[in-house]
Every structure is written in C-alpha cells, then in structure tokens.
Design a protein around this motif. Structure first.
Motif, PDB file in Angstrom:
ATOM      1  N   ASN B  33       0.830  -1.208   0.000  1.00 54.00           N
ATOM      2  CA  ASN B  33       0.000   0.000   0.000  1.00 54.00           C
ATOM      3  C   ASN B  33       0.860   1.252   0.000  1.00 54.00           C
ATOM      4  O   ASN B  33       0.586   2.211  -0.710  1.00 54.00           O
ATOM      5  N   LYS B  34       1.911   1.199   0.796  1.00 50.09           N
ATOM      6  CA  LYS B  34       2.790   2.361   0.895  1.00 50.09           C
ATOM      7  C   LYS B  34       3.443   2.627  -0.462  1.00 50.09           C
ATOM      8  O   LYS B  34       3.485   3.763  -0.941  1.00 50.09           O
ATOM      9  N   ALA B  37       0.995   4.052  -2.940  1.00 46.31           N
ATOM     10  CA  ALA B  37       0.732   5.473  -2.706  1.00 46.31           C
ATOM     11  C   ALA B  37       1.894   6.308  -3.222  1.00 46.31           C
ATOM     12  O   ALA B  37       1.702   7.364  -3.845  1.00 46.31           O
ATOM     13  N   ARG B  40       1.701   6.434  -6.966  1.00 44.03           N
ATOM     14  CA  ARG B  40       0.600   7.300  -7.385  1.00 44.03           C
ATOM     15  C   ARG B  40       1.008   8.753  -7.286  1.00 44.03           C
ATOM     16  O   ARG B  40       0.772   9.548  -8.207  1.00 44.03           O
ATOM     17  N   SER B  41       1.647   9.098  -6.158  1.00 42.52           N
ATOM     18  CA  SER B  41       2.005  10.504  -6.023  1.00 42.52           C
ATOM     19  C   SER B  41       3.072  10.882  -7.046  1.00 42.52           C
ATOM     20  O   SER B  41       3.083  12.001  -7.553  1.00 42.52           O
ATOM     21  N   PHE B  43       3.406   9.575 -10.092  1.00 44.20           N
ATOM     22  CA  PHE B  43       2.752   9.683 -11.396  1.00 44.20           C
ATOM     23  C   PHE B  43       1.886  10.928 -11.481  1.00 44.20           C
ATOM     24  O   PHE B  43       1.717  11.517 -12.531  1.00 44.20           O
ATOM     25  N   LYS B  44       1.331  11.280 -10.335  1.00 45.32           N
ATOM     26  CA  LYS B  44       0.447  12.440 -10.324  1.00 45.32           C
ATOM     27  C   LYS B  44       1.266  13.728 -10.360  1.00 45.32           C
ATOM     28  O   LYS B  44       0.860  14.718 -10.944  1.00 45.32           O
ATOM     29  N   ASP B  70      -4.534  -6.094  -7.379  1.00 40.17           N
ATOM     30  CA  ASP B  70      -5.081  -5.407  -8.543  1.00 40.17           C
ATOM     31  C   ASP B  70      -4.291  -4.136  -8.821  1.00 40.17           C
ATOM     32  O   ASP B  70      -3.951  -3.396  -7.907  1.00 40.17           O
ATOM     33  N   ASP B  72      -4.668  -0.739 -11.140  1.00 41.86           N
ATOM     34  CA  ASP B  72      -5.584  -0.069 -12.057  1.00 41.86           C
ATOM     35  C   ASP B  72      -5.034   1.262 -12.576  1.00 41.86           C
ATOM     36  O   ASP B  72      -5.790   2.110 -13.012  1.00 41.86           O
ATOM     37  N   PHE B  73      -3.768   1.445 -12.476  1.00 43.80           N
ATOM     38  CA  PHE B  73      -3.197   2.652 -13.080  1.00 43.80           C
ATOM     39  C   PHE B  73      -1.817   2.320 -13.618  1.00 43.80           C
ATOM     40  O   PHE B  73      -1.341   1.195 -13.475  1.00 43.80           O
ATOM     41  N   GLN B  75      -0.989   2.423 -16.809  1.00 40.73           N
ATOM     42  CA  GLN B  75      -0.994   2.021 -18.207  1.00 40.73           C
ATOM     43  C   GLN B  75      -0.425   3.112 -19.104  1.00 40.73           C
ATOM     44  O   GLN B  75       0.344   2.838 -20.027  1.00 40.73           O
ATOM     45  N   GLU B 106      -9.232   1.468 -23.276  1.00 43.04           N
ATOM     46  CA  GLU B 106      -9.306   2.642 -24.163  1.00 43.04           C
ATOM     47  C   GLU B 106      -7.955   2.924 -24.789  1.00 43.04           C
ATOM     48  O   GLU B 106      -7.854   3.602 -25.808  1.00 43.04           O
TER      49      GLU B 106
END
Lengths: 430, 932
Positions: B33-34, B37, B40-41, B43-44, B70, B72-73, B75, B106
């Motif tokens: 999870n860490k 996160a 995500r940060s 990539f964001k 899973d 889900d980001f 890609q 997509e």
C-alpha cells in the motif's frame, strides 16, 4: 475432548506440540500448517475440518494456537479453553510472543499437563495454578502444604485457600466498558451496544463473604424499593450477564443478590451487555465532497458529549482514503493528523479533550484517474477513545464485606471503584 | 533482460527484498500500500519523470500485480515507455502491456499505433519486440489490426531471418484466435515456400505455421508436401556437421524433422511417384540411422534420435502403404520392447498397437507376442502394463487367441486394480470373437468371473447366458461346469447369477448324475441364497420355480423356500411378489399350464457383443485400440422368428435398441411396471424417420402411448402412404386430429391429399389413414405430421416428419456398362455432380447391408460394370409430373482408410446434392434386417 494443542509461529514452525489423545497423529501438525497457515487464501473461519479432524485456532500477535480433535466437541468450550490458556500464559510470563514462548517452554508443558487431562480441561484458574506451579526454583512442599493444596483444589471453595492474612484489607473494583456504535452519515444510530466487565482485585484476610449491589432494574425492583426510585435514570436494563464461579448463582436467582467469597488477587467478577439508553461519548459528523474526478474534500467534526468536568483521553480518528489517493493536504485545529499510505487512511490523534467541546479536521485528497469503473465504497470512519465513566450508566451501589471469624468489619475495608469507558467498534458512515 | 551492471534498478531491488522480508501477510500488504501510494504521487506529480524512473515504477507495479494485487493505473506510463528508444524501457513497456492490458482498454488505439511504429522500424530488435507483444496479447483486435502487415513482413525479401521467425510464430498465434487472418490466394504459395528458406530457424517456425494452416485447409496447401519431403531428405541425408547451430547432440535439426514428419501426416501418401520414392527413402534412412551405434552417451542424443524415429514410425503407420517399411518399423519397435528406458517401452507398445491394426504389419507384430507377455508379467510401471494389455488385445487373432486369452487370464489374478475392469472386458470380447469351441468360451468366462468377479460387468455375464441359450451343444457342458464352479466354498455373486440362470434352464441335462441330482442342485444354490443381494435372490427364486417344472419331485422343497418368512414376507417388494406369485403358480395342479409358463427361454436375437465394445469405449474415450476385424463368420445367422407381417401388429418389437437386451426379463425389477403408461408420454420415444430413406414399411414413431406405422406404395410420380395409428393404452384417445401439412416451398413441389379420420381411437385399437402424394417437382424437404389428441384428459401432441422424400419416386433403371459410362460422362458439369468423402461407421466388409441400403433407397444396383469390383454403381430415374430426372451414383470404398467416396450425378443440381447428403447419413446408420 481436545486431542492436542499446537502452537506455531508466523512462519508455521511448531513451537509447542502436545498431544493428549491417541487419535491425533503427527501429521495433524502438518495438516494445519499446510491448510491454514500457508493456505493460498486467507482462512477466515476459526474452525476448520481437514480429513475428519477439526482444528480450532486463535491468533495472538503472530502466534497461532490450535486445538485439534477428532471427536464432536463443544466448539465454544474449546475456544473458552484456548482463551484461558492465553490468559494463564499472560499471567505467568506476560506478553505472548515467539520469544517468550521459546523461553518458557518447559513451564508451558508443565502447565499443559496440569490444565488438561486426557483432553478434558481441568482447573484453569491461574491463581490456584500459581500455588503449585511456580517459576522459582524447585521447592518441595511439605506434607501439610501438599495436603492443604489437595483439600483446596478438590474442596468446595476451590478458588481460595484458607489462612490468608493482610495488614490492610483493601478491595479494588474496575468497571470497564466497551462501546460499539454504527451511525449513519445523518447521525442516526444504526446499532449501539456496550460490553462491560467488572475487574476485581481483593486483598482481604480470612474467608470473607461479600455482597455486591448494582443499579440493575430487576435487582432494584425485587428489593421492593418504592417505584419512584426505580423510575429514575439510575436503573439500567442489563441484557445478559455472567459471573465468576465464586458467585452463588442460587442466591442470585432467588434473591437477585450477588454474594460471593472472592478469590484472592485479581479476577473478573462479572460480564454484562446492555443495549438501551447508552450515552454516546462522541459524535462524528463527516462531510465528503467530490470535486471532479481528481479531487476529494473531507471535513470531519468531532463533538464530545459528556460532563465538561470529565476528560477523554487517547482519542484517535481514522478516516479511510480512496485507493487511488495520490496526495493529501490536512488542516486540523487540535491534535495531530497524518496520512498513512500503508493503511490507506488519515489518522488524527488528540491526546485529551474535555466534555461538551468540538474540534474539526479538513482534508484535501488528490486522486489519480484510473481505468477501473469501480466506485470507491466509502468505508466508515472509525474512532478510538477512553473516558472516565461508564457509558451504559452502570453504577456500583454498594459492596459489603462480612468476615465473622476475624475481627474486622465492613467499615475497616478500604474500597476503590473506578469507571473506564473505551471504544469498541465505534464507526460512523460517511 | 540482460542484467547489465549499472542498468539494474536499485529501488526495485530494495522493494522486492522488503517484501521478501515481511514477517506476515499484513506487513506485506502494508508495504505494498505504501509503495502504491508513493507511485501514485509520483505519477500524479507535475514534474515529469525520466525514462528510467518510469521504467522502475512500471516494473514495481508489474511485480505487485504478479503478487496477486489489482493494479488499475500506470498504463499510460507504460504506453509512454513504448516510444522510448532504449531497449530496456521499451521491453518493460511491452511486458507490462502484454501482462496487464485488457482487450477493451481505451488505450488500445495508442498501443496499436506504437506497435505499428515499431513494426515499421529499421531496428530489427524493435520489430521483434512488437511482434512478441502482438503474439502475447493475441486478441481479435490484434488480429484485425495487424493481419495485413505480418504476412508481408513474413515473405518480404529484406526482412531479417530472426524477424521472419518471430513473424511466423506471431502469425500462428493470431491464426489460432482468428482463422480468417491468413489471406488466401497468392500468399499460399509464398508461405509454403518458406519451407525452402535457407535459415533453419525460419523453416522451423514456418513448419509450425503451415501445420496449423494445413489442418484448416488441406487442399489449398497441398503444395507443401513435396517441399516438406525434399527439405526432410536434405536434413536426413546430411551429416550432423552441416547444420552447425541446428545440430542437437549430433542429431541434425531434430525439431524441424519432427515437425515436417507431423506435417506430412496431415495428408495421404503422396501421389507423385517421385515424391513418394523420396519420402520412402527418407524414412528408410531414418530407420537406418536409428540402428547406427550412438555417437554420444548423453541422454539428449538418444532422446532426439528417438523422437525423430518415433515420428517417422507414426508417419509410416499413417501412410500404411509400404509393407516393407511397416515391417521394419515393427522390428525396430521390437528392440525397444525390452529397452532399459521405461518411456521407450511405453512408446514402443503404443505404436505397436497401431501397427497391429495394419494388415501389412499385423503378422510382424505377432512375432513379439512372447516379449509382450513377458512385459506384462515383469513390468514395474502400471501404465506400461496397461499398454501391453492393449497391444495383446490388438494383436490377437484366430491363431493366437487361445494363448493370449490364457495369458491374460493368468495375469488377471495379479493385475493392478486400476486396469482389471478393462482387462475383463477385453478378455470377454476376445473370447467371444475368436471362440472356435464354445466349451472353451464358457470356461474362459466362468474363469473370468471366478478370478475377477467384482469387475465383471452385467453385460459380460448377460452375454455368456445369451450364448449358452442360443447354442444347444454347450448347454449340458455349461450346466456341468457351473455346477462344479458353484461347489467352491466362496464364489462370487456374479457366478451365482450365471449358475442360477443356467441351472434353472438346463439343470435337467445334468440331473441324471447322482452327484448332481435335482435336490443337490437346489441345495447347492440355496446355500448361496442368503449371502446374495436382493437382485440375485430374485433371480434365484425364478430358478427355483423353474425347478418346479423341471423336477416335480422336489416341488415340496421349493415350496418350502417360497413359504419361508424371509421370502413370502420379505421387506423387499420384488422378492415378496415373486415368492407369492411363484408359490401360487407351483400350487396349480395343471402341469400343462406350468410347463407352458415355465418353458425354456427362446433363443436371443443374434448379434455381436457390441454392448461390450461400447462399454470398453466408454471407459477409455479416445484411446481404444480396436481389435482389427478379422472376424470369421462363426456366428451363423439363425433364421429369426418373424412376426406375422400382414400390416403391422402392435406387439411387433421392430428394433432392439442397444446391445444389451435385457435378458433378465425377470431379473431386473422394472420400475414403473403396472402403473400404466405415464400420461405425459415422456417414456422411451422411438422416432425412426431416418431409416425410412431405405425402407417403405415399418414403425415410424413410438412412445408409451401411441405407435405410428407407415406403409408406402409408389408408382412413377405417385405415392400412397398408409399411416397406422395404434393406441397402446387402456384408455381411448379423444379428439384425435392428425394434420398433414407441407411448408410453402414444399407445397409447390408435391401435392398432398389426406383422408379424414374418426376423432376417437378406442383403447388398444389401431386404424389407418391414407395419404396420397403426387410429385410435381424435385424437393428436399419432408412434409410434417402434426398429431393432436386427448389422452386421459391431458392434451398430447406429436410432431414428426412423414417419410416422403424424392427417392420414393426413383424408378430403378437397368443398363450396361457402356451406357452407364457414356451417360456418366455426359453429366460431367460441376453443377451436376455432388461428391462427399466420409468415414465408414461400419465394417466395410458388410457389402450386403450397403447393397441393401442402396437398393432400398430406390436405385438399381449395376453389378460388374465398374472396373473396380469393390465399387458400387447405381442408376435410377426420378419421376416428377413435369420431367424425368436421370440419376447416377458411384460409391467407392477405400478399405485402408476406412473411407467412402460417394459421387452422384444428375441433371438437376439440387437433386444430386440432396441424394448425396441423405445417403451419407443413411449409410452410416446401423443396418436393420427388416429392410424390405
């Protein structure tokens, strides 16, 4: 009839293995490891049946404790026994951990020999066990001592030995309650109940007989007290309760009086549960706003709802965040707040908080757009706290001590009563 | 990934080691999870990541995904990596995409674009990566997007060999998901010519592709045969030093050889004598090379060599045309039978099973009988023993049957439990098939029951009883033998069943001997009675009542048994009923009645024990090796009792379905007996419409309630159908409305005239309805019969077809050979001819049944005019109101391949097609004696 008892560490290595009956083979040890500890999917049921053998397990801080049987046993008895075993271990060597179990394994086998006989649980009272299973060096008991132990363990009052003497006769009572709550976002109580227990520490001489009074509705009505008194708020409705074995149940049933000869030292006297008229110590008001697909604004207000003179402690509020959180900004008035990525939650801690106060936190959560269509399920906000009163309204009305043989009376005993209310599962949906 | 120092990703390594060090699942989830996160940060975050960082994070995501979480980001980042020029970044991007991207994402457009760019790239490594990714995804989308480009890449002159190799395999993958991806026409020859490529890798990849293509469309790729043969001969004749990279432990290109040999197995032996000769040469060389001393002691060397050898042998078996090769193959396999390597023994036995079915090598296989029997006894591996049993079964014929059956029986005692049941069936089949002496047969089966009673299925002992009853000469012997067998202390229940049945029928034949007097027989049987199941007990009760008839002197003993509480008051309803009924029967004073009721069973209809064979097939679907049908006509067809065949009788049991006639008419407690037919008519339904192509009269449809019979008379373009409706029940049919109709198209082609009938059918009655048909034009449908009636208050409907087809209007035409072939040639336009090749479902030797079917269908069979005497030649004229359609037919059997080729020519296209398709099906129907 428990066939055997095994203890594993988190890797599935066997620490303790004691087989009580012949129908349990060595392979049972491996069966549990393969099918439960190392199972592909997490096994959630505490009871598992593998090849006609039943395994009952509990987990305590990375240790697995499993009881095995081939017979059709009473499952709740087995779990009660496992919990007792844990309690005895804790009484003997403190926290249960791999290290402690390894260091005390001789003691553990000795204990297991004592508390189970051919698979049938025996006396599991740690107070009594401590009289003959000691951690100090070998000290052979004299004949008289042995006779005393035998007569005590097999006698009518097996939980207390005779001839105890204290200079100061003291009695401590702790009323501990756990409040469980589920609240809707609009503030409607969906479910609430309190699980309470009374922890007693007695340091009394001789064989005193105690009488205990609480503000239970039935008990108070049966006393023939005037109706108006029982109408006041002070009487509460207890849904169900259970007592330590020292309480004379016949007397409770006939006279609704709790009378007992207390065991020496620390013990749990009573357990109860209430569901009506619970005073909830805190109210959580969540406000969640989704600003587009990439942002979420959360505001949470906490209100304390008890007498201003009291002080709540160890307050912790846990606000779950979406799984695609990429960044969090936090502002809070009071306490400290932090985004814990490893738990996918914002944790807000407040050390102390008086009654009838309120505090709030606001958070901006940035989200990463993902390709899943799944919507965030919004798990509930949970809360932990400790308050110095009983949320159920439980009160100790009196506690009287009679010791006819020795020359001290009720007035000479120093009595302490303490109320602690803690959070159980205290959740508010958002 | 090439582990280049300095190119490794430290962050990834740290992360992975963190995860490995986690003490519990919870800790692992926390760590993940860490990390998620963190990614995500990253990539964001607004600042752009460089290629290395992107690669690192994408790699971490991939790792987390492979741990079962899973993702889900990420890609987009992966797709960005595709446009990088660095090999490692591109590779990770492609890896992520082929693992994680779902078909309907997509992003697929973006990905397709990137792949297109890479395919067009000059850098062969990039092209290969792109091809790899296409193959890994392998979806329909990919097939559509790149179906055009990959074949171009494959045959283009300036593509590198490595890329060609990838392209061939990629195309194979796409072909499997979407067979339409391969363009036909001009591409065919170019793809086939890849077999001529200089680079062995390309040839190997192309061989796989062509093999798949050939399976789909053998005709189009026929050209590959000669190429494959010449390529094969070049490999085989070369020395191992010629293919440096493609020599594997001194064997030249073993994989390619195997693939080519497999490819050739898709086709019959080549027709061109040159190619054929060359192929035989190759195969011979392979066999020769296998005999050479090994060039290396390494296991890999012999494995590769044997792989080629076994594939060559299966090609030889497949071709089945060169006797000397077959015999050589057989001999070489024989050497493997006693090889040290278990796998080789297994393979040798398996291949030999197939060899045994070929007429050329059957004798050669038989030479190894001793070795195989030895293998059965000494082999340690059960699967090899199983193969040995299969082979013994396959090599069995008249000459060695007795010995093989004996050996198998001997082995059965110690056989592995898993193969016992199958062995029992095999022994039973062989014993029956090759029995010259029925005493021997009876002995074998009784031995079988004694040795492995548990595994003897019902069909086996039903069969022995059928045979004993049908053969007068063994009855006495059988009775004596079972009597002796029953004297054993413990005997199997199946033995008791057989014994009970046979003694009940033929106990009188041995009653003369004092040792087996009636009383002794009864006592012997009854001593087993209490140990048996209720089924067997029921059978024994029937035996006892038969004793009452056979031996009146022990009647009182039998009655005692019936009266016993355990029978007369048995908890089992069946036993109780039998005991009381038989008791009442035996108390009848009239001996005549008793003798009539308890008469000896009539002979059973003769047939092959196809039930047993079916059973064997059911047990091992897909891998039953047939015992080749070299069956002697030992079962003489006995004249069957025919029912009086004027019109149709309701009782006439026209067909006995399945192989196992319930010979225990008494033995099996029938379920709903006496309850009357079920009202919904859901019982057994027989619809014989298929059979009416070749016959005119018979039962068309039958269920519990109703039976519909048909009698057809035809003259030129007119036909008259008599429909017989029979009420099988005790209640009348009310509101009975048969409705004959034709579809709009059909009603233009035929005219129907239907007589009206009464609306009531009395219980048990039968009546007839006439239908007149006139054929106006040719047609290929059948009119409908829609029957509505009320039975017992419940409405019933029956929807069936009427057996009117164009062939009913065929007039058989006699002509000589000259006339036939001149007409045959006149009808040579493609539209006039219809041809079908199909597998024979029945032994081809049964020419009589085929002839009967063709004649039944309406043709004149013209014998002795075709140069090949095996061929069937027929002629006929179809009469319609407007015109007459001449119709010629040739049916050419190919005995080796067990195939038929059916060619029909007629002046009307639809007619030839219809006749061909109908006859194909009809010829594969089980033959029925009652064709008239």
């Amino acid at each position: 009839m428990i066939g055997g008892l095994f203890c594993y560490n988190h890797k599935g290595e066997v620490l303790i293995s004691r087989v009580f009956r012949d129908d349990i083979g060595r392979n049972a040890v491996d069966a549990f490891r393969v099918n439960i500890i190392h199972a592909r999917q997490q096994v959630r049921s505490p009871v598992t049946n593998i090849a006609r053998t039943s395994f009952f397990h509990i987990k305590r801080s990375n240790l697995w404790l499993a009881a095995v049987t081939k017979q059709n046993v009473n499952a709740s008895m087995v779990f009660e026994f496992l919990l007792k075993v844990v309690e005895i271990f804790q009484n003997y060597f403190g926290k249960i951990s791999e290290e402690n179990v390894k260091n005390n394994f001789v003691l553990i086998y000795e204990l297991l020999d004592e508390i189970v006989d051919f698979g049938y649980p025996q006396n599991t009272d740690s107070g009594i066990l401590k009289t003959f299973i000691t951690q100090q060096g070998v000290k052979s008991a004299t004949k008289e001592e042995q006779a005393a132990i035998t007569s005590q363990v097999t006698g009518q009052i097996g939980w207390r030995k005779e001839g105890i003497k204290y200079r100061r006769n003291e009695l401590f009572l702790d009323v501990m309650e756990y409040v469980n709550l589920l609240m809707s976002p609009q503030g409607q109580v969906l479910s609430a109940h309190v699980a309470g227990k009374i922890q007693m520490k007695s340091y009394l001489s001789g064989m005193p007989e105690c009488k205990f009074g609480i503000n239970d509705k039935i008990a108070m009505d049966s006393k023939g007290k005037p109706a108006e008194e029982s109408k006041t708020k002070s009487a509460i409705a207890i849904d169900d309760c259970q007592f330590h074995q020292c309480v004379k149940l016949s007397k409770f049933e006939s006279e609704h009086a709790i009378s007992f000869i207390p065991p020496d030292g620390e013990n749990e006297l009573m357990r109860y549960r209430t569901t009506k008229d619970i005073s909830l110590p805190f109210r959580v008001i969540p406000l969640v706003r989704e600003v587009g697909r990439a942002k979420l604004e959360v505001k949470v207000v906490v209100k304390s709802n008890f007498k201003p003179s009291l002080l709540a402690q160890k307050i912790e509020i846990r606000i779950p965040t979406p799984l695609n959180t990429s960044g969090v900004q936090l502002i809070c008035m009071k306490g400290k707040a932090k985004y814990k990525a490893s738990e996918n939650a914002i944790v807000w801690k407040i050390k102390r908080m008086g009654g009838m106060k309120e505090s709030q936190i606001s958070a901006e959560i940035e989200l990463l757009t993902t390709d899943t269509k799944k919507k965030w399920t919004r798990p509930p906000i949970s809360m932990n706290f400790e308050v110095p009163f009983a949320p159920s309204g439980f009160k100790v009305r009196y506690l009287k001590v009679f010791e006819p043989k020795l020359n001290y009376s009720d007035h000479d005993v120093i009595k302490w009563v303490r109320y602690i209310g803690r959070s159980g599962l205290y959740e508010t949906r958002c | 990934m090439p582990a280049v120092r300095g190119d490794g990703m430290r962050g990834l390594a740290v992360f992975i080691s963190d995860i490995r060090n986690c003490k519990s699942k919870e800790a692992e989830i926390k760590r993940i999870n860490k990390e998620l996160a963190n990614i995500r940060s990253k990539f964001k975050g607004d600042k752009t990541l460089d290629g290395y960082q992107k690669k690192k994070y994408v790699c971490k995501l991939l790792f987390i995904f492979l741990l079962g979480h899973d993702i889900d980001f990420g890609q987009i980042e992966a797709v960005n990596l595709l446009s990088s020029n660095k090999y490692t970044e591109k590779q990770i991007g492609y890896l992520f995409i082929s693992v994680l991207i779902s078909g309907n994402s997509e992003l697929i457009q973006l990905i397709v674009q990137s792949i297109k760019n890479d395919l067009a790239s000059r850098n062969p490594v990039h092209v290969s990566l792109a091809l790899q990714c296409i193959a890994n995804i392998g979806s329909k989308d990919m097939a559509e997007a790149f179906g055009q480009e990959i074949p171009k890449l494959l045959v283009s002159g300036d593509t590198l060999d490595v890329v060609k190799q990838s392209a061939a395999l990629c195309l194979l993958r796409l072909f499997r998901t979407d067979p339409s991806v391969i363009p036909s026409g001009e591409w065919t020859s170019r793809i086939v010519h890849l077999l001529n490529d200089q680079h062995m890798g390309v040839v190997t990849a192309a061989a796989s592709l062509i093999d798949a293509l050939v399976k789909k469309n053998p005709e189009e790729y026929k050209g590959c045969i000669s190429l494959a043969v010449s390529r094969l001969s070049r490999i085989v004749t070369s020395s191992y030093t010629d293919f440096q990279d493609y020599t594997y432990y001194f064997v030249p290109a073993p994989w390619l050889s195997v693939k080519l040999l497999r490819l050739l197995q898709n086709y019959p032996p080549p027709e061109d004598p040159g190619v054929r000769g060359r192929l035989s040469e190759c195969l011979e060389t392979i066999l020769n090379k296998a005999q050479e001393p090994p060039k290396s002691k390494k296991i890999q060397h012999s494995n590769a060599k044997n792989a080629v050898l076994f594939e060559a042998i299966s090609l030889i078996i497949h071709n089945d045309s060169e006797p000397n090769l077959l015999v050589r193959a057989c001999n070489q396999l024989g050497q493997f039978l006693s090889h040290r390597e278990t796998n080789l023994r297994y393979l040798a036995l398996e291949s030999m099973c197939i060899l045994a079915t070929s007429e050329f090598s059957h004798e050669a296989v038989k030479k190894h009988q001793e070795t195989v029997i030895n293998a059965l006894k000494t082999e340690r591996d059960v699967s090899v023993r199983q193969r040995a049993v299969d082979l013994l079964y396959a090599m069995c014929d008249k000459s060695n049957a007795e010995e093989i059956v004996l050996e198998m029986l001997a082995y059965l005692e110690t056989a592995d439990y898993s193969i016992r049941e199958e062995m029992v069936l095999k022994v039973a089949i062989l014993a029956e098939k090759y029995a010259t002496d029925y005493k021997w047969y009876v002995d074998v089966i009784l031995n079988l029951i004694r040795l492995a009673g548990d595994y003897v299925s019902e069909e086996v002992w039903y069969r022995v009883i059928q045979i004993v009853i049908n053969r007068d000469d063994v009855q006495g012997y059988a009775a004596k033998t079972v009597f002796e067998a029953l004297q054993a202390q413990a005997c199997h229940e199946n033995m008791v069943k057989v014994g009970g049945y046979i003694l009940g029928e033929f106990g009188n034949l041995i009653a003369g001997d004092a040792r087996s007097s009636p009383a002794v027989q009864l006592q012997l049987l009854h001593s087993k009675f209490h140990l048996c199941s209720s089924m067997t007990r029921a059978l024994l009760l029937s035996t006892y009542v038969k004793f009452v008839n056979l031996f009146p002197e022990i009647k009182s003993h039998v009655e005692e048994i019936f009266v016993a509480d355990s029978n007369l008051r048995s908890a089992d309803a069946e036993l109780q009923q039998r005991a009381s009924e038989y008791l009442a029967l035996s108390k009848l004073t009239s001996l005549d009645v008793l003798a009539t009721v308890l008469e000896e069973m009539p002979p059973f209809p003769e047939k092959e024990s196809s039930g047993l064979l079916n059973l064997l097939k059911k047990k091992r679907p897909g891998r039953v090796i047939e015992n080749p049908d070299r069956l002697d006509e030992h079962v003489k067809k006995e004249p069957r009792e025919t029912n009086g065949t004027s019109g149709l009788t309701l009782a006439s049991n026209t067909e006995q379905e399945g192989g196992s006639a319930d010979l225990l008419g008494l033995g099996v407690p029938s379920a709903g007996n006496g309850n009357g037919p079920t009202t919904n008519g859901a019982g057994a339904v027989t619809n014989n419409i298929q059979k009416f192509y070749c016959k005119n009269n018979g039962v068309l449809y039958e269920n519990d309630i109703i039976q519909i019979g048909v009698k057809t008379e035809c003259r030129s373009n007119l036909a008259r159908l008599a429909l017989f409706y029979g009420n099988k029940t005790n209640h009348p049919f009310m509101n009975f409305q048969p409705n004959v109709s034709a579809s709009p198209a059909l009603s233009l082609a035929i005219l129907l005239q239907v007589k009206q009938v009464d609306s009531t059918v009395e219980a048990g009655a039968q009546f007839q309805q006439m239908v007149n048909v006139e054929c106006v034009n040719d047609f290929d449908e059948q009119p409908d019969l829609n029957l509505v009636y009320n039975y017992n208050g419940a409405p019933q409907t029956v929807n069936i077809k009427l057996p009117i087809s164009i062939n009913k209007f065929i007039e058989p035409t006699e002509m000589n050979g000259e006339a036939f072939f001149s007409r045959w040639k006149n009808l040579s336009l493609p539209a006039q001819e219809s041809q079908k090749i199909f597998k024979a479902a029945h032994p081809m030797e049964a020419t009589d049944s085929t002839k009967a079917k063709l004649i039944g269908y309406g043709f004149q069979l013209l014998e002795n005019i075709d140069p090949n005497p095996d061929n069937y030649v027929c002629a006929g004229i179809i009469h319609t109101r407007s015109l007459q359609i001449g119709c010629l037919l040739r049916l050419e059997p190919n005995k080796q391949a067990q195939m038929y080729r059916l060619t029909t020519r007629s002046s009307v296209e639809a007619v030839s097609q219809h006749i061909t398709s109908v006859l194909c099906e009809t010829l594969n129907l089980p033959f029925n004696n009652q064709v008239e």
